[in-house]
Design a protein around this motif. Structure first.
Motif, PDB file in Angstrom:
ATOM      1  N   VAL A 107      -5.794 -35.116  41.246  1.00  0.00           N
ATOM      2  CA  VAL A 107      -4.755 -34.411  41.988  1.00  0.00           C
ATOM      3  C   VAL A 107      -5.398 -33.203  42.630  1.00  0.00           C
ATOM      4  O   VAL A 107      -6.448 -32.722  42.174  1.00  0.00           O
ATOM      5  CB  VAL A 107      -3.584 -33.958  41.074  1.00  0.00           C
ATOM      6  CG1 VAL A 107      -2.859 -35.145  40.482  1.00  0.00           C
ATOM      7  CG2 VAL A 107      -4.089 -33.028  39.978  1.00  0.00           C
ATOM      8  N   VAL A 108      -4.768 -32.689  43.710  1.00  0.00           N
ATOM      9  CA  VAL A 108      -5.282 -31.475  44.342  1.00  0.00           C
ATOM     10  C   VAL A 108      -5.150 -30.315  43.356  1.00  0.00           C
ATOM     11  O   VAL A 108      -4.118 -30.136  42.708  1.00  0.00           O
ATOM     12  CB  VAL A 108      -4.507 -31.173  45.644  1.00  0.00           C
ATOM     13  CG1 VAL A 108      -4.950 -29.842  46.230  1.00  0.00           C
ATOM     14  CG2 VAL A 108      -4.733 -32.292  46.649  1.00  0.00           C
ATOM     15  N   GLU A 109      -6.212 -29.536  43.232  1.00  0.00           N
ATOM     16  CA  GLU A 109      -6.229 -28.449  42.253  1.00  0.00           C
ATOM     17  C   GLU A 109      -5.054 -27.494  42.471  1.00  0.00           C
ATOM     18  O   GLU A 109      -4.808 -27.050  43.603  1.00  0.00           O
ATOM     19  CB  GLU A 109      -7.540 -27.679  42.357  1.00  0.00           C
ATOM     20  CG  GLU A 109      -8.761 -28.485  41.942  1.00  0.00           C
ATOM     21  CD  GLU A 109     -10.058 -27.722  42.166  1.00  0.00           C
ATOM     22  OE1 GLU A 109      -9.978 -26.534  42.546  1.00  0.00           O
ATOM     23  OE2 GLU A 109     -11.137 -28.313  41.965  1.00  0.00           O
ATOM     24  N   PRO A 110      -4.348 -27.135  41.378  1.00  0.00           N
ATOM     25  CA  PRO A 110      -3.226 -26.197  41.503  1.00  0.00           C
ATOM     26  C   PRO A 110      -3.618 -24.847  42.094  1.00  0.00           C
ATOM     27  O   PRO A 110      -2.785 -24.166  42.684  1.00  0.00           O
ATOM     28  CB  PRO A 110      -2.748 -26.058  40.051  1.00  0.00           C
ATOM     29  CG  PRO A 110      -3.170 -27.324  39.390  1.00  0.00           C
ATOM     30  CD  PRO A 110      -4.481 -27.685  40.025  1.00  0.00           C
ATOM     31  N   SER A 111      -4.902 -24.462  41.943  1.00  0.00           N
ATOM     32  CA  SER A 111      -5.325 -23.183  42.519  1.00  0.00           C
ATOM     33  C   SER A 111      -5.131 -23.156  44.023  1.00  0.00           C
ATOM     34  O   SER A 111      -4.995 -22.086  44.617  1.00  0.00           O
ATOM     35  CB  SER A 111      -6.795 -22.916  42.188  1.00  0.00           C
ATOM     36  OG  SER A 111      -7.621 -23.951  42.700  1.00  0.00           O
ATOM     37  N   TYR A 112      -5.117 -24.336  44.660  1.00  0.00           N
ATOM     38  CA  TYR A 112      -4.799 -24.445  46.083  1.00  0.00           C
ATOM     39  C   TYR A 112      -3.331 -24.826  46.293  1.00  0.00           C
ATOM     40  O   TYR A 112      -2.590 -24.173  47.021  1.00  0.00           O
ATOM     41  CB  TYR A 112      -5.691 -25.496  46.751  1.00  0.00           C
ATOM     42  CG  TYR A 112      -7.154 -25.163  46.738  1.00  0.00           C
ATOM     43  CD1 TYR A 112      -7.646 -24.073  47.454  1.00  0.00           C
ATOM     44  CD2 TYR A 112      -8.043 -25.948  46.013  1.00  0.00           C
ATOM     45  CE1 TYR A 112      -9.006 -23.773  47.439  1.00  0.00           C
ATOM     46  CE2 TYR A 112      -9.405 -25.647  45.993  1.00  0.00           C
ATOM     47  CZ  TYR A 112      -9.879 -24.555  46.712  1.00  0.00           C
ATOM     48  OH  TYR A 112     -11.202 -24.259  46.702  1.00  0.00           O
ATOM     49  N   SER A 113      -2.910 -25.904  45.622  1.00  0.00           N
ATOM     50  CA  SER A 113      -1.610 -26.484  45.946  1.00  0.00           C
ATOM     51  C   SER A 113      -0.429 -25.614  45.527  1.00  0.00           C
ATOM     52  O   SER A 113       0.591 -25.571  46.228  1.00  0.00           O
ATOM     53  CB  SER A 113      -1.483 -27.861  45.292  1.00  0.00           C
ATOM     54  OG  SER A 113      -1.544 -27.758  43.876  1.00  0.00           O
ATOM     55  N   GLN A 114      -0.542 -24.898  44.395  1.00  0.00           N
ATOM     56  CA  GLN A 114       0.613 -24.165  43.898  1.00  0.00           C
ATOM     57  C   GLN A 114       1.069 -23.101  44.880  1.00  0.00           C
ATOM     58  O   GLN A 114       2.272 -22.874  45.067  1.00  0.00           O
ATOM     59  CB  GLN A 114       0.288 -23.523  42.543  1.00  0.00           C
ATOM     60  CG  GLN A 114       1.507 -22.902  41.860  1.00  0.00           C
ATOM     61  CD  GLN A 114       2.590 -23.932  41.596  1.00  0.00           C
ATOM     62  OE1 GLN A 114       2.329 -24.979  40.998  1.00  0.00           O
ATOM     63  NE2 GLN A 114       3.812 -23.672  42.044  1.00  0.00           N
ATOM     64  N   GLN A 115       0.104 -22.475  45.556  1.00  0.00           N
ATOM     65  CA  GLN A 115       0.461 -21.415  46.504  1.00  0.00           C
ATOM     66  C   GLN A 115       1.235 -21.976  47.698  1.00  0.00           C
ATOM     67  O   GLN A 115       2.112 -21.312  48.235  1.00  0.00           O
ATOM     68  CB  GLN A 115      -0.801 -20.688  46.981  1.00  0.00           C
ATOM     69  CG  GLN A 115      -1.555 -20.000  45.851  1.00  0.00           C
ATOM     70  CD  GLN A 115      -2.822 -19.326  46.341  1.00  0.00           C
ATOM     71  OE1 GLN A 115      -2.766 -18.294  46.999  1.00  0.00           O
ATOM     72  NE2 GLN A 115      -3.976 -19.912  46.011  1.00  0.00           N
ATOM     73  N   PHE A 116       0.927 -23.195  48.079  1.00  0.00           N
ATOM     74  CA  PHE A 116       1.665 -23.823  49.163  1.00  0.00           C
ATOM     75  C   PHE A 116       3.011 -24.351  48.668  1.00  0.00           C
ATOM     76  O   PHE A 116       4.014 -24.309  49.387  1.00  0.00           O
ATOM     77  CB  PHE A 116       0.833 -24.947  49.794  1.00  0.00           C
ATOM     78  CG  PHE A 116      -0.332 -24.447  50.594  1.00  0.00           C
ATOM     79  CD1 PHE A 116      -0.203 -24.144  51.940  1.00  0.00           C
ATOM     80  CD2 PHE A 116      -1.562 -24.246  49.992  1.00  0.00           C
ATOM     81  CE1 PHE A 116      -1.271 -23.665  52.680  1.00  0.00           C
ATOM     82  CE2 PHE A 116      -2.649 -23.760  50.725  1.00  0.00           C
ATOM     83  CZ  PHE A 116      -2.500 -23.468  52.062  1.00  0.00           C
ATOM     84  N   ASP A 117       3.018 -24.835  47.441  1.00  0.00           N
ATOM     85  CA  ASP A 117       4.295 -25.257  46.855  1.00  0.00           C
ATOM     86  C   ASP A 117       5.279 -24.092  46.831  1.00  0.00           C
ATOM     87  O   ASP A 117       6.482 -24.268  47.084  1.00  0.00           O
ATOM     88  CB  ASP A 117       4.080 -25.762  45.424  1.00  0.00           C
ATOM     89  CG  ASP A 117       3.307 -27.081  45.379  1.00  0.00           C
ATOM     90  OD1 ASP A 117       3.043 -27.638  46.458  1.00  0.00           O
ATOM     91  OD2 ASP A 117       2.972 -27.530  44.273  1.00  0.00           O
ATOM     92  N   ASP A 118       4.775 -22.880  46.508  1.00  0.00           N
ATOM     93  CA  ASP A 118       5.641 -21.713  46.354  1.00  0.00           C
ATOM     94  C   ASP A 118       6.284 -21.266  47.664  1.00  0.00           C
ATOM     95  O   ASP A 118       7.300 -20.569  47.647  1.00  0.00           O
ATOM     96  CB  ASP A 118       4.843 -20.552  45.750  1.00  0.00           C
ATOM     97  CG  ASP A 118       4.437 -20.818  44.304  1.00  0.00           C
ATOM     98  OD1 ASP A 118       5.023 -21.726  43.698  1.00  0.00           O
ATOM     99  OD2 ASP A 118       3.512 -20.126  43.811  1.00  0.00           O
ATOM    100  N   ILE A 119       5.693 -21.651  48.811  1.00  0.00           N
ATOM    101  CA  ILE A 119       6.276 -21.256  50.110  1.00  0.00           C
ATOM    102  C   ILE A 119       7.605 -21.968  50.328  1.00  0.00           C
ATOM    103  O   ILE A 119       8.510 -21.443  50.988  1.00  0.00           O
ATOM    104  CB  ILE A 119       5.291 -21.563  51.251  1.00  0.00           C
ATOM    105  CG1 ILE A 119       4.046 -20.671  51.119  1.00  0.00           C
ATOM    106  CG2 ILE A 119       5.944 -21.327  52.622  1.00  0.00           C
ATOM    107  CD1 ILE A 119       2.969 -20.978  52.140  1.00  0.00           C
ATOM    108  N   GLY A 120       7.752 -23.157  49.766  1.00  0.00           N
ATOM    109  CA  GLY A 120       9.009 -23.887  49.897  1.00  0.00           C
ATOM    110  C   GLY A 120       8.992 -24.944  50.982  1.00  0.00           C
ATOM    111  O   GLY A 120       9.752 -24.866  51.953  1.00  0.00           O
TER     112      GLY A 120
END
Length: 623
Positions: free
Chosen positions: A535-548
């Motif tokens: 899976v794409v590392e959360p260190s990258y993906s989580q910040q984009f997830d948080d934008i909504g």
């Protein structure tokens, strides 16, 4: 300089002038009208721009003579100066006469720009030359090229006076290139070079014959100095009298190739073993050529020729984007390198990836699709028309756990993007497609074949095909590197869809993560694809997830499924040739200007809402 210009006919009504020009069909023609005032010239010019229907015009108005002139149905002959300068720029760079910064940023090399800032007796004149060199911050060019086919030599010299006298002190040098066809079909050509002397009088510096080629053809040169190139914008510390010898023979080669596009061909002294070795430099107009009768007997049994009207012709000329499609009259589907050579020598030619607006022949190379793997398994040698997916699959089937650097879309050829650099999934890890080139074979415009490799003795040609390769010949085969797939290699992707109100936080985050535009080698900022991750590392993906985001798509798989995972496989809608027009205007930046992005999006939204025909347009941001 005693030649007098012919007196053009008195101008008829404005409407009549416009109708005469617009209604003209067929070959290039030169129209000229005297007694035309400035306001009338502007009306005619604007009308032609609105109703040219894709037909190019070169317009000019001489305020001293009150003459309005138009070249209608402009031919490729007027592109010769640009081709000549493209080759000359490479030589100037190699010789150190111009730096990369100067050649690519500080000087502008422009095709047919409109100029209207003349002075003195030529004030209010406007002119569209064939080609110019202009320092970045200059108003007028320093070097001007004017080419004549339908215009007379005398009229070309009036253009030269306009530039040198009306453009002083900016315009330093004018090249006049005149082609003339005689009654027996022979074509002659000469080049003249003019400047103003210290007294402000016009001076002929040099004249050279192009066709027929003189005995000293290979040694013909025309000098150009730094003072002439830069004018008042000469960089500090440079010698204004330093000069560079421009090869007239290079121009001759360009002219021979381009005139072939205009149904001109060389006629005699062609030997059976090497037809190019005895190329005669006199050229004969052939008119309508029976392509099948001329070429088919020389081609291999697997080659094909399709003419307009053949049932196979629409499919053979189908394009991914129909925007400004070339007007091909025939397609030669080559199957061997020898087919390419015979076609280049025998007929009008244009490579599959080079566009011409009328009467071109397309060389279609899809049958050049062979693949051979070296005994060591580290090099793949393939035909010049190979499709990316075909090569990837062939390497994988013959060399298990190996991969090749190709484009992202499965249906594109390897060399289409590759000769221009070539982006791909592996660019952060292994480089661009062109970085993989080991050796190549290329057919040049004269039909000769060059082998290119690190020890081939022609490093310049090897260098230019790694980024400018479409311009120097037809690549018939290429050898590229093969890489091992490391154990456990898994690619993951995560794609987001955001509403427009998320533009600011989205681009702010991208700038924050990669402030200089450089991403980690294992990550591609186009959706998000990562190597060696389920899976794409959360260190990258989580910040984009948080934008909504409004939606998220994700998945993982082996390298050969990346195109399918990201909607770029051969069955995807984006890969189909369905008659649409795709127009792209790339802008390369290291990071995003948030305010500019918002303004651009707002304008884009407004325009697409007000104009339904733009409903399917989109912005694409890739990294």
């Amino acid at each position: 300089m005693t030649n007098k210009s012919p007196v053009p006919p008195k101008a008829p009504s404005t409407d009549t002038i416009i109708r005469q020009i617009v209604n003209h069909q067929g070959d290039e023609r030169f129209f000229e009208y005297s007694g035309v005032e400035e306001h009338t010239a502007l009306i005619i010019y604007n009308a032609l721009q609105k109703c040219n229907e894709g037909r190019p015009y070169r317009c000019g108005w001489n305020s001293l003579l009150k003459v309005f002139s138009v070249v209608a149905m402009v031919t490729e002959i007027h592109e010769f100066p640009g081709s000549w300068m493209t080759s000359t720029l490479v030589d100037m760079g190699i010789a150190g006469f111009l730096t990369r910064q100067e050649a690519t940023r500080d000087l502008l090399f422009l095709h047919s720009p409109k100029s209207s800032t003349f002075t003195g007796q030529y004030q209010a004149s406007h002119k569209e030359p064939d080609y110019t060199i202009k320092p970045l911050h200059a108003i007028l060019p320093t070097v001007v090229f004017e080419t004549g086919w339908s215009e007379s030599a005398a009229r070309l010299r009036e253009d030269m006076r306009l530039w040198l006298v009306g453009g002083r002190p900016a315009v330093q040098l004018v090249f006049l290139i005149k082609f003339k066809r005689s009654s027996n079909g022979r074509v002659g050509c000469f080049i003249e070079q003019f400047e103003l002397d210290s007294n402000g009088d016009i001076r002929l510096i040099q004249a050279e014959t192009v066709f027929p080629a003189p005995a000293n053809a290979a040694q013909q040169t025309m000098a150009i100095t730094k003072r002439q190139i830069w004018g008042a914008h000469l960089p500090a510390g440079q010698n204004p009298d330093a000069s560079f010898d421009m090869s007239v023979d290079i121009f001759r080669d360009s002219a021979r190739s381009y005139t072939t596009l205009y149904y001109l061909k060389t006629m005699k002294n062609c030997s059976a073993v090497n037809p190019i070795a005895q190329y005669n430099t006199e050229i004969t107009m052939t008119g309508n050529v029976d392509i099948r009768a001329t070429l088919a007997p020389k081609l291999s049994s697997d080659a094909n020729i399709f003419l307009a009207g053949d049932t196979e012709f629409p499919n053979a000329t189908a394009r991914w984007s129909q925007y400004k499609s070339p007007g091909f009259t025939a397609v030669v589907e080559v199957a061997t390198e020898g087919d390419v050579v015979e076609t280049v020598i025998s007929l009008t030619f244009v490579h599959e990836k080079v566009l011409t607006q009328s009467n071109g022949i397309q060389i279609k190379s899809k049958r050049l699709d062979s693949v051979n793997i070296s005994d060591e398994g580290d090099i793949a040698t393939c035909g010049g028309g190979i499709i990316g997916k075909t090569l990837v699959d062939a390497v994988e089937s013959r060399e298990a756990n190996c991969m090749i650097v190709a484009g992202r879309c499965e249906i594109t050829s390897l060399l289409g993007p590759g000769l221009g650099g070539g982006h791909g999934f592996l660019q952060g890890k292994d480089g661009l497609i062109s970085d993989q080139f080991v050796s190549a074979r290329i057919v040049l415009a004269d039909g000769s074949i060059k082998g290119i490799s690190a020890d081939s003795g022609d490093p310049d040609l090897g260098w230019v095909i790694q980024g400018a390769g479409h311009n120097f010949g037809l690549v018939t085969s290429i050898s590229v590197k093969i890489y091992d797939i490391e154990e456990g290699d898994v690619w993951s992707h995560r794609s987001y869809t955001f509403a427009l109100d998320k533009a600011e936080p989205l681009y702010e985050l991208v700038n924050k993560l990669w402030p200089d535009g450089t991403t980690p080698s294992h990550l591609t900022n186009f959706s998000f694809r990562m190597l060696k991750c389920p899976v794409v590392e959360p260190s990258y993906s989580q910040q984009f997830d948080d934008i909504g985001p409004t939606s998220i798509q994700s998945g993982s798989g082996p390298f050969n499924e990346l195109s399918k995972m990201t909607g770029l496989d051969e069955s995807a809608p984006a890969s189909k040739k369905i008659g649409l027009s795709y127009i792209r205007f790339p802008v390369n930046v290291r990071n995003y200007n948030i305010k500019a992005q918002r303004e651009a999006f707002d304008i884009f939204t407004s325009v697409t809402k007000e104009n339904p025909e733009f409903a399917h347009f989109f912005f694409m941001s890739e990294g």
